[in-house]
Design a protein around this motif. Sequence first.
Motif, PDB file in Angstrom:
ATOM      1  N   LEU A  16       0.779  -1.234   0.000  1.00  0.00           N
ATOM      2  CA  LEU A  16       0.000   0.000   0.000  1.00  0.00           C
ATOM      3  C   LEU A  16       0.811   1.286   0.000  1.00  0.00           C
ATOM      4  N   MET A  17       2.097   1.201   0.337  1.00  0.00           N
ATOM      5  CA  MET A  17       2.868   2.439   0.404  1.00  0.00           C
ATOM      6  C   MET A  17       4.361   2.192   0.251  1.00  0.00           C
ATOM      7  N   VAL A  18       5.085   3.282   0.083  1.00  0.00           N
ATOM      8  CA  VAL A  18       6.540   3.247   0.026  1.00  0.00           C
ATOM      9  C   VAL A  18       7.042   3.612   1.415  1.00  0.00           C
ATOM     10  N   THR A  19       8.001   2.846   1.922  1.00  0.00           N
ATOM     11  CA  THR A  19       8.527   3.117   3.253  1.00  0.00           C
ATOM     12  C   THR A  19      10.002   3.483   3.170  1.00  0.00           C
ATOM     13  N   ALA A  20      10.409   4.348   4.070  1.00  0.00           N
ATOM     14  CA  ALA A  20      11.813   4.730   4.189  1.00  0.00           C
ATOM     15  C   ALA A  20      12.288   4.249   5.553  1.00  0.00           C
ATOM     16  N   ASP A  21      13.233   3.341   5.561  1.00  0.00           N
ATOM     17  CA  ASP A  21      13.794   2.828   6.807  1.00  0.00           C
ATOM     18  C   ASP A  21      14.917   3.771   7.228  1.00  0.00           C
ATOM     19  N   VAL A  22      14.711   4.459   8.314  1.00  0.00           N
ATOM     20  CA  VAL A  22      15.685   5.431   8.806  1.00  0.00           C
ATOM     21  C   VAL A  22      16.316   4.934  10.106  1.00  0.00           C
ATOM     22  N   THR A  23      16.792   3.702  10.086  1.00  0.00           N
ATOM     23  CA  THR A  23      17.410   3.098  11.260  1.00  0.00           C
ATOM     24  C   THR A  23      18.512   3.968  11.860  1.00  0.00           C
ATOM     25  N   PRO A  24      19.374   4.602  11.052  1.00  0.00           N
ATOM     26  CA  PRO A  24      20.396   5.464  11.677  1.00  0.00           C
ATOM     27  C   PRO A  24      19.790   6.608  12.501  1.00  0.00           C
ATOM     28  N   LEU A  25      18.682   7.179  12.049  1.00  0.00           N
ATOM     29  CA  LEU A  25      18.025   8.244  12.805  1.00  0.00           C
ATOM     30  C   LEU A  25      17.475   7.700  14.122  1.00  0.00           C
ATOM     31  N   VAL A  26      16.823   6.546  14.062  1.00  0.00           N
ATOM     32  CA  VAL A  26      16.260   5.949  15.276  1.00  0.00           C
ATOM     33  C   VAL A  26      17.375   5.580  16.253  1.00  0.00           C
ATOM     34  N   THR A  27      18.445   5.010  15.739  1.00  0.00           N
ATOM     35  CA  THR A  27      19.576   4.641  16.591  1.00  0.00           C
ATOM     36  C   THR A  27      20.151   5.878  17.284  1.00  0.00           C
ATOM     37  N   ALA A  28      20.323   6.946  16.517  1.00  0.00           N
ATOM     38  CA  ALA A  28      20.832   8.186  17.103  1.00  0.00           C
ATOM     39  C   ALA A  28      19.847   8.739  18.126  1.00  0.00           C
ATOM     40  N   ASN A  29      18.551   8.653  17.815  1.00  0.00           N
ATOM     41  CA  ASN A  29      17.536   9.180  18.736  1.00  0.00           C
ATOM     42  C   ASN A  29      17.477   8.396  20.036  1.00  0.00           C
ATOM     43  N   VAL A  30      17.610   7.091  19.972  1.00  0.00           N
ATOM     44  CA  VAL A  30      17.578   6.289  21.200  1.00  0.00           C
ATOM     45  C   VAL A  30      18.772   6.663  22.086  1.00  0.00           C
ATOM     46  N   GLY A  31      19.940   6.780  21.487  1.00  0.00           N
ATOM     47  CA  GLY A  31      21.119   7.200  22.255  1.00  0.00           C
ATOM     48  C   GLY A  31      20.929   8.583  22.850  1.00  0.00           C
ATOM     49  N   GLU A  32      20.401   9.488  22.036  1.00  0.00           N
ATOM     50  CA  GLU A  32      20.161  10.849  22.495  1.00  0.00           C
ATOM     51  C   GLU A  32      19.116  10.874  23.621  1.00  0.00           C
ATOM     52  N   LEU A  33      18.074  10.061  23.480  1.00  0.00           N
ATOM     53  CA  LEU A  33      17.028   9.980  24.500  1.00  0.00           C
ATOM     54  C   LEU A  33      17.593   9.487  25.827  1.00  0.00           C
ATOM     55  N   LEU A  34      18.401   8.446  25.771  1.00  0.00           N
ATOM     56  CA  LEU A  34      19.001   7.928  27.005  1.00  0.00           C
ATOM     57  C   LEU A  34      19.896   8.973  27.660  1.00  0.00           C
ATOM     58  N   ASP A  35      20.662   9.697  26.841  1.00  0.00           N
ATOM     59  CA  ASP A  35      21.502  10.765  27.391  1.00  0.00           C
ATOM     60  C   ASP A  35      20.648  11.851  28.044  1.00  0.00           C
ATOM     61  N   LEU A  36      19.554  12.236  27.386  1.00  0.00           N
ATOM     62  CA  LEU A  36      18.682  13.276  27.936  1.00  0.00           C
ATOM     63  C   LEU A  36      18.011  12.820  29.230  1.00  0.00           C
ATOM     64  N   LEU A  37      17.540  11.565  29.256  1.00  0.00           N
ATOM     65  CA  LEU A  37      16.878  11.061  30.464  1.00  0.00           C
ATOM     66  C   LEU A  37      17.853  10.928  31.632  1.00  0.00           C
TER      67      LEU A  37
END
Length: 148
Positions: free
Chosen positions: A19-40
Amino acid sequence: MTDNPKAVRGPMHVEATPLMVTADVTPLVTANVGELLDLLASDEFFQDFMEIADPSENGGEPADRMQFETLQARLVERMSTKVALTGPQAMRVAGRMAKLAKPLADLSAKTAAAVSRGASLIKHPTHKATREHLAENPLPGQQDRRAS
């Protein structure tokens, strides 16, 4: 759906589902998880997080939805939201997305045309009995139209 997504060299994978085209942005998610843990772990967010995560920190009451949404909004403000692509990478992503999206766009246009054509199908000779029935027994909305 493709079994193995065709990588676009760089930080994205682009693939099609039925039904749609998807963009897998695993590097963004990986960076965000690291950033989230640092912020928390930082003093700025830790106490707010603990109030939400541990009811004993909040007088034994579970955190209300507003506390969660406020913390979420503050964290989102600080998180990365973009994937950086070089010019050539962006062109490859755009080309891949266009190639995968064309059949989906064509199907969508074909479906829209069939839906708009649907009203005219009742004019087909095989629908004569339906037309006659509706002429004798109009639906409430049709009665108003016929009177005007």
